[in-house]
Enzyme design. Structure first.
Site, PDB file in Angstrom:
ATOM      1  N   SER A 188       0.534  -0.936  -0.011  1.00  7.13           N
ATOM      2  CA  SER A 188       0.270  -0.287   0.073  1.00  7.13           C
ATOM      3  C   SER A 188       1.129   0.803  -0.030  1.00  7.13           C
ATOM      4  O   SER A 188       0.546   2.304  -1.030  1.00  7.13           O
ATOM      5  CB  SER A 188      -0.928  -0.387   1.551  1.00  7.13           C
ATOM      6  OG  SER A 188      -1.894  -1.046   1.303  1.00  7.13           O
ATOM      7  N   GLU A 189       2.095   1.194   0.897  1.00  4.38           N
ATOM      8  CA  GLU A 189       3.047   2.507   1.257  1.00  4.38           C
ATOM      9  C   GLU A 189       3.846   1.855   1.170  1.00  4.38           C
ATOM     10  O   GLU A 189       4.889   1.236   1.672  1.00  4.38           O
ATOM     11  CB  GLU A 189       2.479   3.348   1.703  1.00  4.38           C
ATOM     12  CG  GLU A 189       1.286   4.683   1.807  1.00  4.38           C
ATOM     13  CD  GLU A 189      -0.061   4.101   2.089  1.00  4.38           C
ATOM     14  OE1 GLU A 189      -1.173   4.172   1.756  1.00  4.38           O
ATOM     15  OE2 GLU A 189       0.045   3.330   3.485  1.00  4.38           O
ATOM     16  N   THR A 190       4.733   2.627   0.975  1.00  2.00           N
ATOM     17  CA  THR A 190       6.871   2.455   0.823  1.00  2.00           C
ATOM     18  C   THR A 190       7.708   3.579   1.890  1.00  2.00           C
ATOM     19  O   THR A 190       6.977   4.833   0.940  1.00  2.00           O
ATOM     20  CB  THR A 190       7.323   2.307   0.201  1.00  2.00           C
ATOM     21  OG1 THR A 190       7.086   0.551  -0.603  1.00  2.00           O
ATOM     22  CG2 THR A 190       9.011   2.012   0.062  1.00  2.00           C
TER      23      THR A 190
ATOM     24  N   PHE B 276       5.466   7.124   0.034  1.00  2.00           N
ATOM     25  CA  PHE B 276       4.731   6.699  -1.626  1.00  2.00           C
ATOM     26  C   PHE B 276       3.996   4.928  -1.626  1.00  2.00           C
ATOM     27  O   PHE B 276       4.014   4.325  -0.772  1.00  2.00           O
ATOM     28  CB  PHE B 276       6.179   6.220  -2.416  1.00  2.00           C
ATOM     29  CG  PHE B 276       6.599   7.473  -3.235  1.00  2.00           C
ATOM     30  CD1 PHE B 276       6.720   8.377  -4.558  1.00  2.00           C
ATOM     31  CD2 PHE B 276       8.011   8.006  -1.931  1.00  2.00           C
ATOM     32  CE1 PHE B 276       7.679   9.261  -4.625  1.00  2.00           C
ATOM     33  CE2 PHE B 276       8.545   9.569  -2.505  1.00  2.00           C
ATOM     34  CZ  PHE B 276       8.457   9.710  -3.621  1.00  2.00           C
TER      35      PHE B 276
ATOM     36  N   HIS C  27      -0.201   4.412   8.392  1.00  2.00           N
ATOM     37  CA  HIS C  27       0.423   2.961   8.470  1.00  2.00           C
ATOM     38  C   HIS C  27       1.130   3.316   8.244  1.00  2.00           C
ATOM     39  O   HIS C  27       2.541   2.677   8.888  1.00  2.00           O
ATOM     40  CB  HIS C  27      -0.862   1.657   8.241  1.00  2.00           C
ATOM     41  CG  HIS C  27       0.061   0.925   6.779  1.00  2.00           C
ATOM     42  ND1 HIS C  27      -0.469   1.868   5.807  1.00  2.00           N
ATOM     43  CD2 HIS C  27       0.916   0.484   6.393  1.00  2.00           C
ATOM     44  CE1 HIS C  27       0.066   1.170   4.829  1.00  2.00           C
ATOM     45  NE2 HIS C  27       1.384   0.073   5.755  1.00  2.00           N
TER      46      HIS C  27
END
Length: 277
Positions: A44-46, A63, A74
């Protein structure tokens, strides 16, 4: 070689919750590779951790697989957990695109427990394409007004009459993608609520745990009289995609004034690795 870690967030059980990649030496990663690396991680995100520009412990860039975000729940909680555990801290302040976000941790038997983040207070307004959104979700109506909240990301809140209806949702992802919104669908009562969040236009058909939507969810319930200021609610998410997650949220304020929005949860480190780029 760029080291990174994987954490599962809004859970204390590995392989549940919402996965997050964190690059603690983000300043060494070339600018033109950041988005591509987030796409490669396919989470979902980095997050890329950078030296602070102000009084925070670190600056972060977040991102998704398709775009950079000014804030997301999160990623903030997971990154703060990693830094607090690594550096022996009980409080971490992360400089995000929306400004500094503090996260405070409890300790249980000397180990990090639940972290509580103070989120940006959202703005809100009626959503002008409610009919199209409800049709895309396959539901006839929302129990509360359909409103758009912004705390960095944007969410439209839909309240159904029963958690089982939330579990049974089978939205038209193509129609949702055309609307270009992230929609948070939830139901419950008192201090227990169930939610699902769909954002196919942002590269996430369904999110396992959405911390940045949990705050606006609680604000929505307070504004429309379903819970009171200071009530901490437990939010369940992610079971339908085999990533059960638990989030906690509360709103502080009085009358029409929202003074603070807090979202809390756990995290667990599940992997260490290096990326060759």
């Amino acid at each position: 070689m760029h080291p990174y870690v994987i954490l599962d967030v809004f859970t204390d059980t590995p392989l549940e919750g919402n996965g997050l990649a964190v690059f603690p030496e983000g300043a060494a990663v070339p600018e033109d590779r950041l988005q591509a690396i987030a796409r490669e991680m396919n989470l979902s995100e980095t997050v890329f951790v950078l030296p602070p520009e102000g009084d925070g412990h670190a600056r972060i860039r977040i991102f998704t697989t398709v775009e950079e975000l000014p804030f997301a729940g999160h990623p903030v909680l997971g990154t703060a957990y990693y830094l607090a555990d690594r550096d022996g801290l009980d409080r971490v302040v992360l400089e995000a695109g929306v400004g500094p976000v503090p996260v405070e941790f409890a300790r249980e038997d000397g180990r990090l427990g639940i972290g509580r983040m103070s989120q940006p207070i959202p703005t809100w307004e009626p959503y002008d394409r409610a009919g199209e959104l409800l049709a895309a979700l396959g539901v006839a109506r929302s129990e509360l007004p359909v409103e758009r909240y912004v705390n960095g990301p944007e969410y439209v809140n839909i309240v159904l009459d029963d958690p089982e209806r939330v579990a049974a949702l089978r939205p038209d992802m193509n129609a949702l993608a055309e609307l270009g919104v992230a929609v948070s669908c939830f139901a419950g009562s008192g201090k227990r609520w169930k939610t699902r969040m769909f954002a196919p236009g942002l590269g996430v058909n369904e999110d396992p745990a959405t911390g940045s939507a949990a705050g606006p969810l609680a604000v929505h319930l307070v504004r429309h009289g379903r819970i009171g200021y200071g009530d901490e609610i437990e939010i369940s998410q992610g079971a339908e995609i085999a990533r059960p997650s638990t989030l906690y949220a509360r709103v502080l304020g009085e009358g029409d004034r929202v003074d603070a929005v807090e979202v809390a949860g756990s995290a667990v480190l599940v992997a260490r690795a290096e990326l060759l780029v």
